[in-house]
Each structure stands twice: as structure tokens, then as C-alpha cells.
Design an enzyme around this catalytic site. Structure first.
Site, PDB file in Angstrom:
ATOM      1  N   SER A 202       2.507 -10.199   8.188  1.00  0.00           N
ATOM      2  CA  SER A 202       2.729 -11.310   7.254  1.00  0.00           C
ATOM      3  C   SER A 202       2.970 -12.605   8.013  1.00  0.00           C
ATOM      4  CB  SER A 202       3.975 -11.062   6.409  1.00  0.00           C
ATOM      5  OG  SER A 202       3.893  -9.857   5.733  1.00  0.00           O
TER       6      SER A 202
HETATM    7  N1  SAH Z   1       5.988  -5.035   9.486  1.00  0.00           N
HETATM    8  C1  SAH Z   1       4.810  -5.130  10.296  1.00  0.00           C
HETATM    9  C2  SAH Z   1       3.561  -5.504   9.530  1.00  0.00           C
HETATM   10  C3  SAH Z   1       3.242  -4.499   8.537  1.00  0.00           C
HETATM   11  S1  SAH Z   1       1.567  -4.405   8.006  1.00  0.00           S
HETATM   12  C4  SAH Z   1       4.993  -6.079  11.460  1.00  0.00           C
HETATM   13  O1  SAH Z   1       6.075  -6.666  11.613  1.00  0.00           O
HETATM   14  O2  SAH Z   1       4.056  -6.210  12.241  1.00  0.00           O
HETATM   15  C5  SAH Z   1       1.831  -2.951   7.040  1.00  0.00           C
HETATM   16  C6  SAH Z   1       1.942  -1.707   7.868  1.00  0.00           C
HETATM   17  O3  SAH Z   1       2.314  -0.651   6.986  1.00  0.00           O
HETATM   18  C7  SAH Z   1       0.629  -1.296   8.520  1.00  0.00           C
HETATM   19  O4  SAH Z   1       0.814  -1.121   9.891  1.00  0.00           O
HETATM   20  C8  SAH Z   1       0.290   0.006   7.813  1.00  0.00           C
HETATM   21  O5  SAH Z   1      -0.400   0.927   8.626  1.00  0.00           O
HETATM   22  C9  SAH Z   1       1.669   0.508   7.444  1.00  0.00           C
HETATM   23  N2  SAH Z   1       1.688   1.505   6.379  1.00  0.00           N
HETATM   24  C10 SAH Z   1       0.892   1.588   5.293  1.00  0.00           C
HETATM   25  N3  SAH Z   1       1.228   2.638   4.541  1.00  0.00           N
HETATM   26  C11 SAH Z   1       2.267   3.241   5.148  1.00  0.00           C
HETATM   27  C12 SAH Z   1       3.070   4.384   4.853  1.00  0.00           C
HETATM   28  N4  SAH Z   1       2.843   5.136   3.760  1.00  0.00           N
HETATM   29  N5  SAH Z   1       4.055   4.712   5.704  1.00  0.00           N
HETATM   30  C13 SAH Z   1       4.292   3.968   6.821  1.00  0.00           C
HETATM   31  N6  SAH Z   1       3.558   2.878   7.158  1.00  0.00           N
HETATM   32  C14 SAH Z   1       2.572   2.512   6.323  1.00  0.00           C
END
Ligand code: SAH
Length: 182
Positions: free
Chosen positions: A31
Site C-alpha cells: 500500500s
Molecule cells: N503488508 C505488506 C503488503 C501486503 S500485500 C507489506 O507491508 O509489504 C498483501 C499480502 O497479503 C500479499 O503478500 C499476499 O500474498 C498476502 N496474502 C493474501 N492472502 C493471504 C492469506 N490468506 N494469508 C496470508 N497472506 C495473504
């Protein structure tokens, strides 16, 4: 399959201080810093809090929280992303982040309940296991809505008596919360 495009450091480095979302590989995005800051603030984290993050991604949000709270547990569903983030935060020297590869929909039972839960991927509903793992008096920030559409950033508050209150904060766009690593 996910495109295994990675952060191309040369072309992306100049964007590092922009208030914009950026690709982090495997079709995922981090984000814009404003949203990271907003979600962090909405949790009202305190220094002895135990926090769960769902969606480790690059490890950035976990690193931000780790400077405020006692302990951050973070779960990532895409193994190479989660492993790279764990290595990155360890190398930089964040000592209070513990990561695992799993489906974060189910939280992290072993370390529950949590003072704060932050979900950084959008779900079409609020995952009941996460509500269950939220401490009384705790807060969860989560984008709720359909994938690839505008979602609502929500804050779920659990009162000291265990009652749930939901606040609608603002429209956001997050990558979807996946249910399986494919
Ligand atoms: N918080 C992160 C950005 C998140 S992007 C940062 O600081 O960089 C969203 C992330 O959620 C992605 O890496 C995606 O693979 C993960 N994601 C999606 N579904 C998920 C799930 N069910 N459990 C854990 N991670 C998940």
C-alpha cells in the site's frame, strides 16, 4: 500462476519515497505509505501490545509496527514472499517479528489472543477466526469487499465485554485475501 516479477531495484528505488502503492513481486502490491500509516494509527497500538499481521508481503508494515509494539506475528500465504520478508527483517535487525507461511485467514492460534490484528489484503467478509483471536478491548483493521473492486477499510473493535463494533473508515483498494497458495 503468479508473475514472479520482483522489485526491480534500479527502476523502483526512485519511487521509494513516493506516496504510491508499489509492486512487491508475485502480483502483490504494498500500500501507499499513507494507508500503512493510517491503518497503524487506527489500531492505536501500545508498547506492550502483541499484534498479528495477515499479509506479510515485503515486511514493511510489520517493521513499522515492530517499532511501536512488543511483538509482531506476521503470516504470508505466498512462500517466496514470506521467506524473503523474514530474511529481510532479520538482516535489518528487527528482533520482535516472527513470521510464518500459512493461510492467515485462520490467524495464528498459538499466539492468540492479539491486542491488534491488521489484515493487509481484502476479504469479502470479516474472517471469524480473526474476530475470535482478537483480545477483549482489541482492534482489527481490515479492508472488506470484493476482490479487484473498491473495498471499505473497516475497524472492528471488541469491547472489554466481548461485544463487536464495526467502523467504516474509507474506500480503499487492496489485493485479495487468498484462500490457497496455487
Ligand atoms: N503488508 C505488506 C503488503 C501486503 S500485500 C507489506 O507491508 O509489504 C498483501 C499480502 O497479503 C500479499 O503478500 C499476499 O500474498 C498476502 N496474502 C493474501 N492472502 C493471504 C492469506 N490468506 N494469508 C496470508 N497472506 C495473504
Amino acid at each position: 500462476m503468479f508473475p514472479a516479477t520482483c522489485l526491480c531495484q534500479k527502476t523502483r528505488r526512485s519511487s521509494a519515497y513516493g506516496d504510491i502503492p508499489l509492486p512487491i513481486g508475485y502480483g502483490q502490491t504494498i500500500s501507499q505509505p499513507y494507508i500503512v500509516a493510517l491503518m497503524t494509527t487506527l489500531l492505536k497500538p501500545e508498547k506492550d501490545d502483541i499484534v498479528l499481521e495477515v499479509g506479510t508481503g515485503s515486511g514493511y508494515q510489520a517493521a513499522v509496527l515492530s517499532q511501536i509494539v512488543e511483538k509482531v506475528y506476521t503470516v504470508e500465504i505466498i512462500p517466496p514472499l514470506g521467506k524473503a520478508a523474514e530474511k529481510r527483517v532479520n538482516e535489518i535487525g528487527y528482533k520482535n517479528i516472527t513470521a510464518k507461511i500459512d493461510d492467515g485467514y485462520f490467524g495464528w492460534e498459538q499466539y492468540a489472543p492479539f491486542d491488534c490484528i491488521i489484515v493487509t489484503a481484502a476479504s469479502d467478509h470479516i474472517p471469524p477466526p480473526l474476530v475470535k483471536q482478537l483480545k477483549n478491548g482489541g482492534k482489527m483493521a481490515i479492508p472488506v469487499g470484493r476482490p479487484f473492486q473498491v473495498q471499505k477499510l473497516m475497524v472492528i473493535e471488541k469491547s472489554e465485554q466481548g461485544e463487536i463494533r464495526i467502523k467504516n473508515i474509507l474506500p480503499v483498494r487492496f489485493v485479495p485475501l487468498r484462500r490457497k497458495w496455487r
